[in-house]
Design an enzyme around this catalytic site. Structure first.
Site, mmCIF file in Angstrom:
data_model
loop_
_atom_site.group_PDB
_atom_site.id
_atom_site.type_symbol
_atom_site.label_atom_id
_atom_site.label_comp_id
_atom_site.label_asym_id
_atom_site.label_seq_id
_atom_site.Cartn_x
_atom_site.Cartn_y
_atom_site.Cartn_z
ATOM 1 C CB ALA A 1 -0.815 0.020 1.192
ATOM 2 C CG ASP B 1 6.494 -4.571 9.977
ATOM 3 O OD1 ASP B 1 6.732 -3.402 10.229
ATOM 4 O OD2 ASP B 1 5.470 -5.189 10.037
ATOM 5 N N GLY C 1 4.047 4.157 3.406
ATOM 6 C CA GLY C 1 3.898 2.718 2.789
ATOM 7 C C GLY C 1 3.925 1.630 3.733
ATOM 8 C CE LYS C 2 4.678 -2.000 8.378
ATOM 9 N NZ LYS C 2 5.544 -0.950 9.330
ATOM 10 N N GLY C 3 3.907 -2.934 3.435
ATOM 11 C CA GLY C 3 3.741 -4.112 2.565
ATOM 12 C C GLY C 3 3.787 -5.236 3.396
#
Ligand code: NAD
Length: 418
Positions: free
Chosen positions: A60, A146, A105-107
């Site tokens: 995202a 993460d 952002g993050k995935g």
């Protein structure tokens, strides 16, 4: 234990809460409540036995108004589209409150990495890196580690990207090891910001940190470093826990020796330097001056919040309080330093890593820590300035007011295209 909470709903309610105190038009707030885009991809990976397996993965990109999207990639069976969207939003407001010129952002990949070999995980990571390649880059989107990912996965992504792009671009990713262009001070950064923010809060509340009692939930990277540093500042760590249970000593224990025990045995439980063993829940409800939740999200729900006796909470973990718990603690006058400030040390030093990569010139650990200190202290000052100016009760709302205003300003100055 905790009530079911959709993290994207939590994010949106936090934004609404703050928006009520902002002079930002509703149509701009609407933009700031949703990601700009979400990649959903299915990765087909060959397993060691020659069979194929499909994995769902997301990235995202929530907001790029203040700079390239920035945020980690997690590997976990519970990764979902809404979780990734929420985490990318929190990154947007985290980079804004500490004023680093990055977006959010993050995935994630829906996978339990414990079920796969190293070779399978490398193929999976490289398959995801291939999908990500058009959308990442040091001026576009910069992933980081993460949950269940670390330097190893970052190095695989960097190598895949650099090979396909035929370039050297270490700043495409952060959280690398030192040999691959990582930064001094990155490993300690999250625990360090957690305690700098706590020290500022004690000062603001006219409370003495010297001799203050501290309980730490979660004794991993963020939690144990926070315990070590707060002990060095003169506070007394009396309780700590990990997934196996907790330890307690009213006179305090040596956080470094507790960590050595955990390294040897896998848990803080059984550490001889503490007086008694307690449950995870006891650690959260203990009568201490400072509580540092440093494990998972939603650790404290409304029921547990009723029993919390700490005066100050510094959120090392992301989202450790449910929104209902937050309300209870606000009524009880507990000063909660929100995650987007307290644990922002990680992304702040990631930003320093990116700056060093781009300059091809590397800083001393002392310089990293000095720069980190100033970003966290400035963020805290902005938070309390807004708390007082708007006569707010909840420091989290104040942090979002500051952060949303900064993102909205960047958006409004740029205007819309086309
Ligand atoms: P980690 O895996 O190193 O440590 C997590 C710790 O929590 C472990 O000691 C584990 O045993 C413990 N734990 C798990 N369930 C528990 C429970 N029910 N009760 C007590 N302890 C429990 O992870 P980390 O990197 O320290 O991250 C912890 C939190 O901090 C996460 O929410 C993460 O998103 C957040 N965070 C970390 C960073 C970073 O740079 N490491 C940056 C920002 C936010």
């Amino acid at each position: 234990m905790a009530e079911e909470v959709n993290p994207f709903d939590s994010l949106q309610s936090q934004i609404d809460e703050a928006a009520a105190h902002l002079d930002v038009p509703d149509d701009v707030i609407e933009r700031l409540k949703h990601p700009e885009r979400v990649l959903e991809t299915n990765l087909t990976v060959e397993l060691d036995d020659g069979s194929l397996e499909r994995f769902t993965a997301f990235r995202a990109q929530f907001n790029g108004d203040r700079g390239p999207y920035k945020g980690g990639i997690r590997y976990h069976p519970q990764v979902s589209r809404d979780e990734v969207k929420a985490l990318s939003g929190w990154m947007t407001y985290k980079t804004a409150i500490v004023d680093v010129p990055l977006g959010g952002g993050k995935g994630g990949i829906v996978v339990d990495p414990a079920d796969y070999s190293t070779a399978e995980l490398e193929r999976l990571t490289r398959a995801f890196a291939k999908e990500l390649r058009p959308m990442i880059g040091e001026d576009r989107d910069i992933p980081a580690p993460d949950v269940n990912t670390g330097q190893r996965e970052m190095n695989w992504i960097k190598d895949t990207y650099e090979t396909l792009e035929n370039t050297t671009e270490p700043g495409v990713i952060t959280g690398k090891n030192l040999a691959s262009g990582g930064s001094e001070g990155r490993v300690e950064a999250t625990g360090r910001s957690t305690v700098i923010a706590a020290r500022e809060a004690f000062d603001y509340l006219d409370k003495d940190l010297e001799g203050a009692t501290v309980a730490v939930q979660g004794y991993g990277n963020a939690g144990w470093i926070a315990a070590k540093l707060i002990d060095e500042m003169g506070a007394t760590v009396v309780a700590a826990s990990d997934s196996s249970g907790g330890i307690y000593d009213p006179d305090g224990f040596d956080p470094v020796a507790a960590k050595e025990h955990k390294n040897e045995t896998g848990s803080v439980v059984g550490f001889e330097g503490s007086e008694e063993e307690i449950t995870n829940e006891d650690v959260l409800t203990m009568d201490v001056d400072l509580l540092i939740p440093a494990a998972l999200e939603n650790a404290i729900d409304a029921d547990l919040a009723e029993q919390v006796e700490a005066d100050v909470i510094s959120e090392a973990a992301n989202g450790p309080l449910t929104p209902a718990a937050d309300e209870v603690l606000e009524e009880k006058d507990v000063f909660v330093i929100p995650d987007i400030l307290a644990n922002a040390g990680g992304v702040t030093v990631s930003y320093f890593e990116w700056v060093q990569n781009r300059n091809r010139f590397y800083w001393s650990e002392r310089k990293v820590n000095e720069e980190l200190e100033s970003h966290i202290v400035d963020g805290f000052d902005a938070l309390v300035g807004t708390l007082e100016e708007h006569d707010l009760e909840n420091p989290r709302t104040a942090a979002y007011v500051v952060a949303i205003q900064r993102v909205a300003d960047a958006f409004e100055e740029a205007g819309t295209f086309p």
